[in-house]
Design a protein around this motif. Structure first.
Motif, PDB file in Angstrom:
ATOM      1  N   LYS A  39      -3.703 -10.632 -20.976  1.00 59.61           N
ATOM      2  CA  LYS A  39      -4.966 -10.305 -21.624  1.00 59.61           C
ATOM      3  C   LYS A  39      -5.810  -9.296 -20.842  1.00 59.61           C
ATOM      4  O   LYS A  39      -6.920  -8.966 -21.241  1.00 59.61           O
ATOM      5  N   GLY A  40      -5.288  -8.817 -19.728  1.00 57.39           N
ATOM      6  CA  GLY A  40      -6.050  -7.891 -18.905  1.00 57.39           C
ATOM      7  C   GLY A  40      -5.313  -6.592 -18.655  1.00 57.39           C
ATOM      8  O   GLY A  40      -5.070  -5.820 -19.582  1.00 57.39           O
ATOM      9  N   SER A  41      -4.909  -6.374 -17.389  1.00 62.82           N
ATOM     10  CA  SER A  41      -4.258  -5.119 -17.013  1.00 62.82           C
ATOM     11  C   SER A  41      -2.956  -5.308 -16.244  1.00 62.82           C
ATOM     12  O   SER A  41      -2.260  -4.326 -15.995  1.00 62.82           O
ATOM     13  N   SER A  42      -2.629  -6.537 -15.866  1.00 66.82           N
ATOM     14  CA  SER A  42      -1.477  -6.770 -14.989  1.00 66.82           C
ATOM     15  C   SER A  42      -0.289  -7.325 -15.757  1.00 66.82           C
ATOM     16  O   SER A  42       0.253  -8.385 -15.427  1.00 66.82           O
ATOM     17  N   HIS A  43       0.127  -6.613 -16.797  1.00 69.87           N
ATOM     18  CA  HIS A  43       1.267  -7.058 -17.584  1.00 69.87           C
ATOM     19  C   HIS A  43       1.956  -5.832 -18.184  1.00 69.87           C
ATOM     20  O   HIS A  43       1.489  -4.708 -18.040  1.00 69.87           O
ATOM     21  N   GLY A  44       3.094  -6.064 -18.827  1.00 75.39           N
ATOM     22  CA  GLY A  44       3.824  -4.969 -19.454  1.00 75.39           C
ATOM     23  C   GLY A  44       5.153  -4.666 -18.817  1.00 75.39           C
ATOM     24  O   GLY A  44       5.801  -3.681 -19.183  1.00 75.39           O
ATOM     25  N   GLY A  45       5.578  -5.490 -17.836  1.00 74.58           N
ATOM     26  CA  GLY A  45       6.930  -5.376 -17.314  1.00 74.58           C
ATOM     27  C   GLY A  45       7.149  -4.353 -16.223  1.00 74.58           C
ATOM     28  O   GLY A  45       8.101  -4.482 -15.447  1.00 74.58           O
ATOM     29  N   SER A  46       6.312  -3.312 -16.141  1.00 74.88           N
ATOM     30  CA  SER A  46       6.555  -2.269 -15.137  1.00 74.88           C
ATOM     31  C   SER A  46       5.289  -1.471 -14.877  1.00 74.88           C
ATOM     32  O   SER A  46       4.477  -1.251 -15.775  1.00 74.88           O
ATOM     33  N   ARG A  47       5.128  -1.044 -13.616  1.00 74.21           N
ATOM     34  CA  ARG A  47       4.079  -0.119 -13.201  1.00 74.21           C
ATOM     35  C   ARG A  47       4.687   0.872 -12.212  1.00 74.21           C
ATOM     36  O   ARG A  47       5.444   0.480 -11.318  1.00 74.21           O
ATOM     37  N   ILE A  48       4.351   2.129 -12.344  1.00 70.73           N
ATOM     38  CA  ILE A  48       4.912   3.164 -11.474  1.00 70.73           C
ATOM     39  C   ILE A  48       4.378   3.013 -10.048  1.00 70.73           C
ATOM     40  O   ILE A  48       3.201   2.721  -9.836  1.00 70.73           O
ATOM     41  N   VAL A  49       5.267   3.253  -9.078  1.00 73.90           N
ATOM     42  CA  VAL A  49       4.866   3.443  -7.683  1.00 73.90           C
ATOM     43  C   VAL A  49       5.342   4.819  -7.244  1.00 73.90           C
ATOM     44  O   VAL A  49       6.415   5.274  -7.637  1.00 73.90           O
ATOM     45  N   ARG A  50       4.536   5.478  -6.462  1.00 70.15           N
ATOM     46  CA  ARG A  50       4.846   6.824  -5.966  1.00 70.15           C
ATOM     47  C   ARG A  50       3.951   7.092  -4.761  1.00 70.15           C
ATOM     48  O   ARG A  50       2.914   6.455  -4.589  1.00 70.15           O
ATOM     49  N   GLN A  51       4.378   8.052  -3.932  1.00 67.63           N
ATOM     50  CA  GLN A  51       3.621   8.367  -2.723  1.00 67.63           C
ATOM     51  C   GLN A  51       3.019   9.763  -2.764  1.00 67.63           C
ATOM     52  O   GLN A  51       1.961   9.999  -2.168  1.00 67.63           O
ATOM     53  N   SER A  52       3.663  10.704  -3.431  1.00 66.64           N
ATOM     54  CA  SER A  52       3.122  12.071  -3.546  1.00 66.64           C
ATOM     55  C   SER A  52       1.999  12.042  -4.586  1.00 66.64           C
ATOM     56  O   SER A  52       2.196  12.369  -5.749  1.00 66.64           O
ATOM     57  N   TYR A  53       0.821  11.678  -4.134  1.00 68.04           N
ATOM     58  CA  TYR A  53      -0.221  11.188  -5.030  1.00 68.04           C
ATOM     59  C   TYR A  53      -1.127  12.303  -5.509  1.00 68.04           C
ATOM     60  O   TYR A  53      -1.957  12.814  -4.755  1.00 68.04           O
ATOM     61  N   PHE A  54      -1.004  12.685  -6.797  1.00 69.44           N
ATOM     62  CA  PHE A  54      -1.774  13.828  -7.284  1.00 69.44           C
ATOM     63  C   PHE A  54      -3.257  13.529  -7.406  1.00 69.44           C
ATOM     64  O   PHE A  54      -4.077  14.451  -7.417  1.00 69.44           O
ATOM     65  N   GLU A  55      -3.629  12.255  -7.476  1.00 73.17           N
ATOM     66  CA  GLU A  55      -5.055  11.931  -7.625  1.00 73.17           C
ATOM     67  C   GLU A  55      -5.876  12.381  -6.421  1.00 73.17           C
ATOM     68  O   GLU A  55      -6.994  12.875  -6.577  1.00 73.17           O
ATOM     69  N   ASP A  56      -5.345  12.196  -5.212  1.00 71.68           N
ATOM     70  CA  ASP A  56      -6.055  12.615  -3.989  1.00 71.68           C
ATOM     71  C   ASP A  56      -5.165  12.276  -2.808  1.00 71.68           C
ATOM     72  O   ASP A  56      -4.650  11.160  -2.722  1.00 71.68           O
ATOM     73  N   PRO A  57      -4.987  13.204  -1.848  1.00 75.19           N
ATOM     74  CA  PRO A  57      -4.179  12.886  -0.666  1.00 75.19           C
ATOM     75  C   PRO A  57      -4.727  11.717   0.142  1.00 75.19           C
ATOM     76  O   PRO A  57      -3.984  11.094   0.913  1.00 75.19           O
ATOM     77  N   ALA A  58      -6.010  11.386  -0.021  1.00 74.42           N
ATOM     78  CA  ALA A  58      -6.613  10.296   0.747  1.00 74.42           C
ATOM     79  C   ALA A  58      -5.974   8.948   0.450  1.00 74.42           C
ATOM     80  O   ALA A  58      -6.102   8.006   1.237  1.00 74.42           O
ATOM     81  N   TYR A  59      -5.285   8.826  -0.687  1.00 70.98           N
ATOM     82  CA  TYR A  59      -4.644   7.564  -1.042  1.00 70.98           C
ATOM     83  C   TYR A  59      -3.331   7.325  -0.293  1.00 70.98           C
ATOM     84  O   TYR A  59      -2.840   6.192  -0.262  1.00 70.98           O
TER      85      TYR A  59
END
Length: 376
Positions: A39-59
């Motif tokens: 009923k929230g956000s932590s479901h759906g069988g899969s979530r991507i993991v990656r390190q070359s993070y386009f959102e911001d290098p600070a992550y």
């Protein structure tokens, strides 16, 4: 009296409860629904993991630690949680997806390859980029299983903590020596409170004055034309694909057997909602829009629609997280506003929340996530 109460036992809260209990704290965990719910956000069988993070290098430093903790979680529980399939970030060379990923990879010296369209098609025959599109390939990308993650953290936490379901927090208040939490079933006191509210952040953390937006998102599963074999983990990577108009989609290999299909979704194309008003029914025009978009880049993917599921993003205006001690309540720590890209950080966020609740500080770099930052 407890040392720490954790409110919300989804991805972040279940991890926090585990890390706190593992350090010897007396923990009460409260969840408004059942364990590993949908009923929230932590479901759906899969979530991507990656390190070359386009959102911001600070992550990136947080991601490197998260990978260590993902592997430890698997060892500690014996559950299959992390799959490293390799991943491609595809789009025009100057797109955020490609250029941002390359910036992080180069800044942190992460192993990666830059591929032109011909090389992408050769290496991954399921993918059909345009001639002027390129891709960053990251071998260490892949996916994690959200329901397995939450279940694993709850399993570890429950061995040492008091975990209660179907008991939402109504409100909390500060006391002379800590906090008091009121639920529909009782009143509890603790020295510290950790709130991981997900899409209930606007309700439970209104005093943060962060303009959260709750967005309905849809995850789709299709049976590819010709079957799922070419889309399994040995042939088909995870991907994030940005077109010339800036529309991003993301997807996964087929990993739940022949009937599971391959999952795909738009990244930021949600509709505003609340947890109470979200439309859970997925309509035909939404299925058609997803299939029509995917035909352009992965022609075999939208062969036959199998199913869909909705979830919610809790998004901040700058799409960065909120992780901090509450500016107005010295015994309260908050984690929210994960803006659709937070799940890959779950285990390290749990570690950070344990740091903040027990010591008031953390060695992890979280200045970017201060709720007092400007959202203008």
């Amino acid at each position: 009296m407890y040392d720490v109460i954790v409110v919300g036992l989804g991805g972040m809260g279940s991890a926090a409860a585990h890390h706190l209990a593992d350090r010897g704290a007396r923990v009460l965990g409260l969840e408004r629904f059942g364990p590993a719910h949908n009923k929230g956000s932590s479901h759906g069988g899969s979530r991507i993991v990656r390190q070359s993070y386009f959102e911001d290098p600070a992550y990136v430093p947080l991601l490197l630690r998260a990978y260590e903790l993902w592997e430890k979680l698997e060892r500690d529980t014996g559950r299959e949680i992390l799959s490293l399939t390799g991943g491609v970030m595809v789009g025009p060379p100057t797109s955020k997806t490609v250029a941002g990923s390359r910036l992080s990879a180069e800044k942190w010296d992460l192993p990666h390859e830059m591929l032109d369209a011909t090389e992408v098609r050769k290496r991954f025959p399921t993918l059909n980029p345009l001639p002027d599109e390129v891709a960053l390939f990251e071998e260490r990308a892949g996916f994690v299983r959200p329901e397995e993650t939450v279940t694993a953290h709850l399993q570890l936490a429950a061995a040492k903590a008091d975990i209660r379901f179907e008991e939402p927090m109504l409100h909390y208040e500060s006391t002379s020596d800590g906090v008091r939490v009121i639920t529909a079933k009782g009143t509890y006191e603790a020295g510290e409170l950790v709130i991981c509210p997900g899409a209930w952040a606007p309700e439970l953390l209104a005093d943060l004055n962060v303009p959260f937006a709750i967005e309905r998102q849809i995850q789709f599963w299709f049976e590819p034309t010709g079957g799922v074999e070419r889309f399994d983990q040995s042939h088909h990577p995870i991907y994030i694909w940005e077109d010339a108009a800036g529309v991003q989609v993301y997807g996964f290999p087929a990993h739940d057997g022949p009937s599971g299909g391959a999952k795909v979704a738009f990244f930021r194309k949600g509709v505003l909602c609340t947890p109470e008003t979200i439309e859970r029914t997925v309509h035909q025009h939404e299925i058609d829009a997803m299939a029509g978009h995917m035909e352009k880049c992965i022609p075999a993917l939208p062969g036959r629609f199998l199913r869909a599921a909705t979830c919610m993003y809790t998004t901040t205006p700058d799409e960065h997280f909120v992780i901090a001690r509450h500016p107005e309540h010295e015994r309260v720590t908050v984690a929210c506003g994960f803006s659709g890209h937070g799940f890959k950080f779950v285990p390290v966020v749990g570690e950070i929340l344990a740091d903040l609740a027990l010591t008031g500080r953390t060695e992890h770099p979280i200045a970017l996530f201060d709720p007092r930052r400007s959202f203008a």
